[in-house]
Write an enzyme that holds these catalytic residues in place. Structure first.
Site, short mmCIF file in Angstrom:
data_model
loop_
_atom_site.label_atom_id
_atom_site.label_comp_id
_atom_site.label_asym_id
_atom_site.label_seq_id
_atom_site.Cartn_x
_atom_site.Cartn_y
_atom_site.Cartn_z
N LYS A 178 0.87 -1.19 0.00
CA LYS A 178 0.00 0.00 0.00
C LYS A 178 0.89 1.22 0.00
O LYS A 178 1.49 1.58 1.01
CB LYS A 178 -0.86 -0.02 1.26
N GLU A 253 8.96 0.91 11.28
CA GLU A 253 10.02 1.89 11.05
C GLU A 253 9.36 3.25 11.16
O GLU A 253 8.58 3.63 10.30
CB GLU A 253 10.65 1.65 9.67
N CYS A 287 13.42 9.62 7.32
CA CYS A 287 13.33 9.10 8.69
C CYS A 287 14.65 9.25 9.41
O CYS A 287 14.69 9.51 10.60
CB CYS A 287 12.87 7.65 8.67
N GLU A 386 9.73 14.78 16.00
CA GLU A 386 10.11 14.69 14.58
C GLU A 386 9.30 15.73 13.80
O GLU A 386 8.07 15.66 13.74
CB GLU A 386 9.81 13.29 14.04
#
Ligand code: TXE
Length: 488
Positions: A178, A253, A287, A386
């Protein structure tokens, strides 16, 4: 026609064929450089995702029976085919994500390397021999998981698509992937390249769709055997909760707040360009982006001056014009980044440079200038959360112990860099930093294809990339033998 082109309408890829969603629904995929519609993408609904799972289920046993050497040869052939359409793929990736063309070209090459790496490994997945009492022994086999679900983000759709598909296929799994709404095009191109190389229909299915519809259905399915999720922590929590209901294993992750630790004896002329690139690569939407600098007080001012100069020189523009930094992925992401800059101001940090929504001649895209924040302390949100944009927080420390403490004072633990000329300090820090990868006097290693990658703490768990990822995509069967001597 190349498999890698942007068309007006983009369909799902299920059981070896492109098809619209059964509901006929579509969503807009926008060009981040202009804000204009790029294509209309079929929005997979529950029925479509179920059809993809069913196709994968039907195809998987046959794929697992293909000899490993042949599976490997097919993956290696895909690497060749990716390189054969590299220019087209890079243009599509650059247009869909906004990233500079040369970064998209690098992503294409890394995608090819994943297929080459796992193609070469396919016939080298060995088990163990375990001696038991007397002549008895056991052997282990690494067997496929079955049908795996892969939910991937928009920041590196080609690289993450390639790393997910190649390792799953090497191990004899079938997959339902996806992609993210914002950038679904190159994973679809990968599915077609795989089919062109001879992959049987149904082994790979790609179902673009809304996260809360297609992604949620996939995560909650009892008909899959494993989920790999790459994305934000909040969505990761939802995916894990859905998987828990069916006791499905997950690999997560979830990003980071990765520090570059600059000690008193660091070579700044080497460090500054690398720290800058570690931030602005993909407009900070990586990331493993280097978004914190922990610097010894004696080098603070010099480092900040040099970084400010480097940031001011960053050329921001449309990906296809190959600037240093492209736009953010979406209006929402731009809002998020700008709002964090307000948070930083309110918390008492100082913005040395950047921070504005940058105008780029003739374009109405989601641009920002790279921002450098100093006077940041570990408890500030701009040091802990983040942001996923080009915002670098600088934290000053007085000695090596404080540097280590500050670098580790984070909910995340994905990667870190250490800048020093002293090998003992480098090794001591590398061993004591709480994260999945540490780079000494560097940051990243190309795409890091052979390097195990994954987080400590809230950056996630499980490992992708390298040979280590094969462990995630296989399960171990142990067969024990009772050996009787002939005269007994
Ligand atoms: O990510 P999401 P978003 C972080 C980053 C960013 C924030 C939000 O901080 O600012 O996440 O980004 C699918 N069930 N990262 O909202 O939602 C979605 O369709 C199942 C870090 O874009 O995590 C997409 O395919 N799936 C990161 C994928 O999840 C769902 C990369 C990731 O999107 C779903 C991206 C649901 N309920 C963002 N809702 C990294 N680790 O690199 C959405 N999805």
């Amino acid at each position: 026609m190349s498999v890698a082109t942007v068309e007006d309408r983009t369909d799902l890829y299920i059981a070896g064929a492109r098809r619209p969603a059964r509901s006929g629904e579509r969503f807009e995929d926008r060009d981040p450089a202009t804000g204009l519609r790029l294509t209309e993408v079929a929005a997979a609904g529950h029925e479509d995702v179920q059809a993809a799972i069913d196709a994968a289920r039907a195809a998987q046993p046959g794929w697992a029976r293909v000899p490993p050497r042949e599976r490997g040869a097919l993956l290696t052939e895909v690497a060749r085919r990716i390189r054969g359409v590299a220019d087209d793929l890079a243009r599509v990736e650059s247009t869909d994500t906004g990233k500079p063309l040369s970064q998209a070209r690098a992503d294409v090459e890394v995608a090819a390397q994943y297929f080459a790496f796992y193609g070469g490994a396919a016939d080298k997945v060995y088990g163990d021999t375990i001696p038991l009492d007397g002549d008895d022994f056991a052997v282990t086999f690494r067997e496929p998981l079955g049908v795996v679900a892969q939910i991937i983000p928009w920041n590196y759709p080609l690289q993450i698509g390639a790393r997910s598909l190649a390792v799953a296929l090497l191990a004899g799994n079938a997959t339902v992937l996806k992609p993210a709404e914002e950038a679904p095009l190159t994973p679809l191109a990968l599915a077609e390249l795989l089919a062109g190389a001879g992959l049987p229909p149904g082994v790979v299915n790609v179902v673009p769709g809304l996260g809360e519809v297609a992604g949620a259905y996939l995560a909650a399915s009892d008909d899959i055997d494993h989920i790999t999720f790459t994305g934000g922590a909040e969505t990761g929590r939802l995916v894990m909760a859905a998987a828990a209901r069916n006791l499905k294993p997950v690999t997560m992750e979830l990003g980071g707040k990765s520090p570059s630790v600059v000690l008193a004896d660091a070579d700044l002329s080497r460090a500054v360009p690398v720290i800058t690139k570690a931030l602005i690569q993909n407009t900070g939407q990586t990331c493993s982006a280097g978004t914190r600098v922990v610097v010894h007080a004696s080098r603070h001012d010099e480092l900040v001056d040099r970084l400010a100069e480097a940031f001011a020189a960053v050329r921001v523009g449309r990906g296809l014009d190959d600037p240093d930094m492209g736009p953010l992925i979406s209006a929402a992401q731009r809002e998020r980044v700008l709002s964090y800059l307000d948070v930083g101001r309110e918390e008492g940090s100082r913005m040395v440079t950047g921070g504005d929504g940058r105008r780029v001649e003739g374009l109405d895209g989601y641009f920002v200038a790279p921002a450098l924040l100093t006077d940041v302390t570990p408890e500030m949100r701009v040091a802990r959360e983040e942001i996923f944009g080009p915002v670098l927080s600088v934290l000053a420390v007085d000695d090596d112990d404080e540097a280590l403490r500050t670098a580790n004072d984070s909910p995340f633990g994905l990667i870190a860099a250490v800048w020093t000329s002293d090998v003992d300090r480098a090794l001591w820090l590398a061993r004591n930093l709480q994260c999945g990868q540490v780079y000494v006097n560097s940051y990243g290693a190309g795409g890091g294809v052979p390097l195990p990658f994954g987080g400590y703490k809230r950056s996630g768990f499980g490992r992708e990339k390298g040979l280590e990822a094969i462990m995630e995509y296989t399960q171990v069967k142990t067969i024990a033998f009772d050996v009787r001597a002939p005269r007994e």
